[in-house]
Write a protein that holds these residues in place. Structure first.
Motif, PDB file in Angstrom:
ATOM      1  N   ALA A  14      17.649  -3.816 -43.385  1.00  0.00           N
ATOM      2  CA  ALA A  14      18.097  -2.492 -42.957  1.00  0.00           C
ATOM      3  C   ALA A  14      18.415  -1.598 -44.145  1.00  0.00           C
ATOM      4  O   ALA A  14      18.188  -0.382 -44.100  1.00  0.00           O
ATOM      5  CB  ALA A  14      19.325  -2.635 -42.056  1.00  0.00           C
ATOM      6  N   LEU A  17      14.813  -1.271 -46.060  1.00  0.00           N
ATOM      7  CA  LEU A  17      13.718  -0.747 -45.236  1.00  0.00           C
ATOM      8  C   LEU A  17      12.363  -1.154 -45.813  1.00  0.00           C
ATOM      9  O   LEU A  17      11.393  -0.381 -45.841  1.00  0.00           O
ATOM     10  CB  LEU A  17      13.819   0.781 -45.081  1.00  0.00           C
ATOM     11  N   HIS A  18      12.332  -2.386 -46.287  1.00  0.00           N
ATOM     12  CA  HIS A  18      11.108  -2.939 -46.884  1.00  0.00           C
ATOM     13  C   HIS A  18      11.282  -4.455 -46.923  1.00  0.00           C
ATOM     14  O   HIS A  18      12.212  -4.954 -47.564  1.00  0.00           O
ATOM     15  CB  HIS A  18      10.908  -2.378 -48.294  1.00  0.00           C
ATOM     16  N   PHE A  49      13.672  -3.319 -35.546  1.00  0.00           N
ATOM     17  CA  PHE A  49      12.892  -2.548 -36.521  1.00  0.00           C
ATOM     18  C   PHE A  49      11.569  -2.119 -35.892  1.00  0.00           C
ATOM     19  O   PHE A  49      10.960  -2.863 -35.109  1.00  0.00           O
ATOM     20  CB  PHE A  49      12.600  -3.372 -37.783  1.00  0.00           C
ATOM     21  N   ASP A  50      11.142  -0.930 -36.238  1.00  0.00           N
ATOM     22  CA  ASP A  50       9.774  -0.487 -35.976  1.00  0.00           C
ATOM     23  C   ASP A  50       8.980  -0.745 -37.249  1.00  0.00           C
ATOM     24  O   ASP A  50       9.344  -0.251 -38.330  1.00  0.00           O
ATOM     25  CB  ASP A  50       9.727   1.000 -35.620  1.00  0.00           C
ATOM     26  N   ARG A  51       7.924  -1.505 -37.126  1.00  0.00           N
ATOM     27  CA  ARG A  51       7.126  -1.896 -38.288  1.00  0.00           C
ATOM     28  C   ARG A  51       5.756  -1.244 -38.203  1.00  0.00           C
ATOM     29  O   ARG A  51       5.110  -1.272 -37.167  1.00  0.00           O
ATOM     30  CB  ARG A  51       6.972  -3.417 -38.347  1.00  0.00           C
ATOM     31  N   GLU A  55       5.531   1.799 -43.286  1.00  0.00           N
ATOM     32  CA  GLU A  55       6.981   1.881 -43.388  1.00  0.00           C
ATOM     33  C   GLU A  55       7.659   0.981 -42.367  1.00  0.00           C
ATOM     34  O   GLU A  55       7.053   0.537 -41.393  1.00  0.00           O
ATOM     35  CB  GLU A  55       7.444   3.330 -43.196  1.00  0.00           C
ATOM     36  N   VAL A  56       8.931   0.729 -42.645  1.00  0.00           N
ATOM     37  CA  VAL A  56       9.802  -0.008 -41.736  1.00  0.00           C
ATOM     38  C   VAL A  56      10.989   0.895 -41.433  1.00  0.00           C
ATOM     39  O   VAL A  56      11.627   1.425 -42.350  1.00  0.00           O
ATOM     40  CB  VAL A  56      10.288  -1.330 -42.367  1.00  0.00           C
ATOM     41  N   THR A  57      11.277   1.092 -40.152  1.00  0.00           N
ATOM     42  CA  THR A  57      12.407   1.941 -39.757  1.00  0.00           C
ATOM     43  C   THR A  57      13.258   1.204 -38.740  1.00  0.00           C
ATOM     44  O   THR A  57      12.792   0.307 -38.035  1.00  0.00           O
ATOM     45  CB  THR A  57      11.917   3.276 -39.157  1.00  0.00           C
ATOM     46  N   LEU A  58      14.530   1.594 -38.687  1.00  0.00           N
ATOM     47  CA  LEU A  58      15.442   1.011 -37.713  1.00  0.00           C
ATOM     48  C   LEU A  58      15.199   1.623 -36.336  1.00  0.00           C
ATOM     49  O   LEU A  58      14.989   2.837 -36.206  1.00  0.00           O
ATOM     50  CB  LEU A  58      16.887   1.282 -38.132  1.00  0.00           C
ATOM     51  N   THR A  59      15.230   0.782 -35.310  1.00  0.00           N
ATOM     52  CA  THR A  59      15.228   1.289 -33.945  1.00  0.00           C
ATOM     53  C   THR A  59      16.638   1.780 -33.610  1.00  0.00           C
ATOM     54  O   THR A  59      17.576   1.627 -34.403  1.00  0.00           O
ATOM     55  CB  THR A  59      14.822   0.186 -32.960  1.00  0.00           C
ATOM     56  N   ARG A  63      20.111   0.746 -35.475  1.00  0.00           N
ATOM     57  CA  ARG A  63      21.108   1.674 -36.024  1.00  0.00           C
ATOM     58  C   ARG A  63      22.499   1.400 -35.458  1.00  0.00           C
ATOM     59  O   ARG A  63      23.504   1.525 -36.155  1.00  0.00           O
ATOM     60  CB  ARG A  63      20.680   3.121 -35.741  1.00  0.00           C
TER      61      ARG A  63
END
Length: 320
Positions: A14, A17-18, A49-51, A55-59, A63
């Motif tokens: 988190a 983000l990688h 996570f959305d992968r 990129e990798v982002t928090l859902t 969060r």
């Protein structure tokens, strides 16, 4: 599932983000990290996570979990710190290990040096190969150990790395013994080396480095014991690698390897989440006995170097 440990994995991903950077931060490879995040998601029943390839982002669930995970981990560390303080008040024994290859004078110096620093702590020092030390440290059957690198450090903290170049042991009558230094490519002998089970990654590094530098032994003898190793070298058909400080036979010659393509690298290691109060004194003693530098306070390093960093570039010709 160890929820606290899996939350540590979640927090690293988190914050980075990688997955690659988070894996390096955690001293582990990326595939096991991805598997543990997936396991946490299955346990919680949500996607964190959305992968995507870029990129990798928090859902939204990720969060919401992030501040809760930070708070829980702070509380867990406080509990571990309390347990450590209780242990410090009562513990008078440090369970430590050294690898079998170290010279007797080195073992004596570690024992004596630690006794000077911590006269009231009993040092239970054992001789254990690196692979077995890793398992014992992870299971907390050991407080601290000295490991050959490279190895898996995903659950361990690491002290300073001590570097000792390796040379080759030859029979005194061998023509190569008359040279000031020896190329790996000049060797046509069988190779005597420690058992692979004792330190698999280090064993593979040695064999791979020999191959890259043109040395392809017809037979590799896995030997557990210095006396038997010297016996095979004296027989005239095999060579072995050792440090200059090794205890050698009068009829065996040690010669440096041109370009120093092989090195023995060791470091003090201890469980990352919780350490014995005297780990720092032991690490400092080992660093002073084995090589220059002072051991840091017990804490994990940002990352360890991959095994490729331990290797010198190949040398195709001798430099006069």
């Amino acid at each position: 599932m160890d929820l606290v440990q899996h939350l540590r994995y979640f927090l690293a991903v988190a914050e980075e983000l990688h997955f690659g950077r988070a894996a390096r931060r955690l001293h582990m490879s990326q595939p096991p990290l991805s598997q543990r995040i997936q396991r946490l998601e299955r346990q919680l029943g949500v996607r964190l996570f959305d992968r995507s390839p870029r990129e990798v982002t928090l859902t939204e669930a990720g969060r919401l979990l992030l501040p809760q995970a930070r708070e829980l981990l702070l509380r867990a560390d406080a509990v571990l710190g309390l347990a450590e303080r209780v242990d410090t008040a009562t513990a008078a024994v440090l369970r430590a290990a050294l690898p079998p290859e170290l010279e007797g004078s080195t073992v004596a110096a570690v024992l004596g040096g630690f006794r000077e620093r911590r006269p009231r702590t009993t040092l239970e020092l054992r001789e254990i190969p690196s692979a077995a030390q890793q398992e014992s440290l992870t299971r907390r059957q050991l407080d601290v150990g000295v490991l050959h690198l490279p190895c898996d450090l995903s659950q361990l903290a690491l002290g300073p790395v001590v570097h000792r170049p390796l040379g080759v042991l030859l029979p005194a009558a061998d023509p190569l013994a008359a040279l000031p230094e020896v190329l790996l490519a000049d060797l046509r002998h069988d190779l005597v080396v420690f058992p692979r089970a004792a330190a698999p990654a280090r064993f593979d590094d040695i064999i791979d480095t020999c191959a890259r530098h043109g040395y392809h032994p017809a037979t590799v003898h896995e030997v557990d014991g210095r006396s038997f190793t010297i016996g095979l070298v004296l027989a005239g058909t095999a060579v072995a690698f050792d440090t200059a400080a090794g205890q050698h036979h009068p009829d065996v010659v040690w010669r440096p390897l041109a370009g120093q393509p092989l090195a023995e690298r060791m470091a003090v290691a201890w469980p990352r989440e919780r350490h014995h109060a005297d780990v720092g004194a032991f690490a400092d003693t080992v660093a002073r006995v084995l090589g220059p530098g002072t051991a840091p306070a017990p804490r994990p390093l940002p990352h360890t170097r991959p095994s490729s960093d331990f290797l010198a570039p190949p040398y195709g010709a001798r430099h006069e």
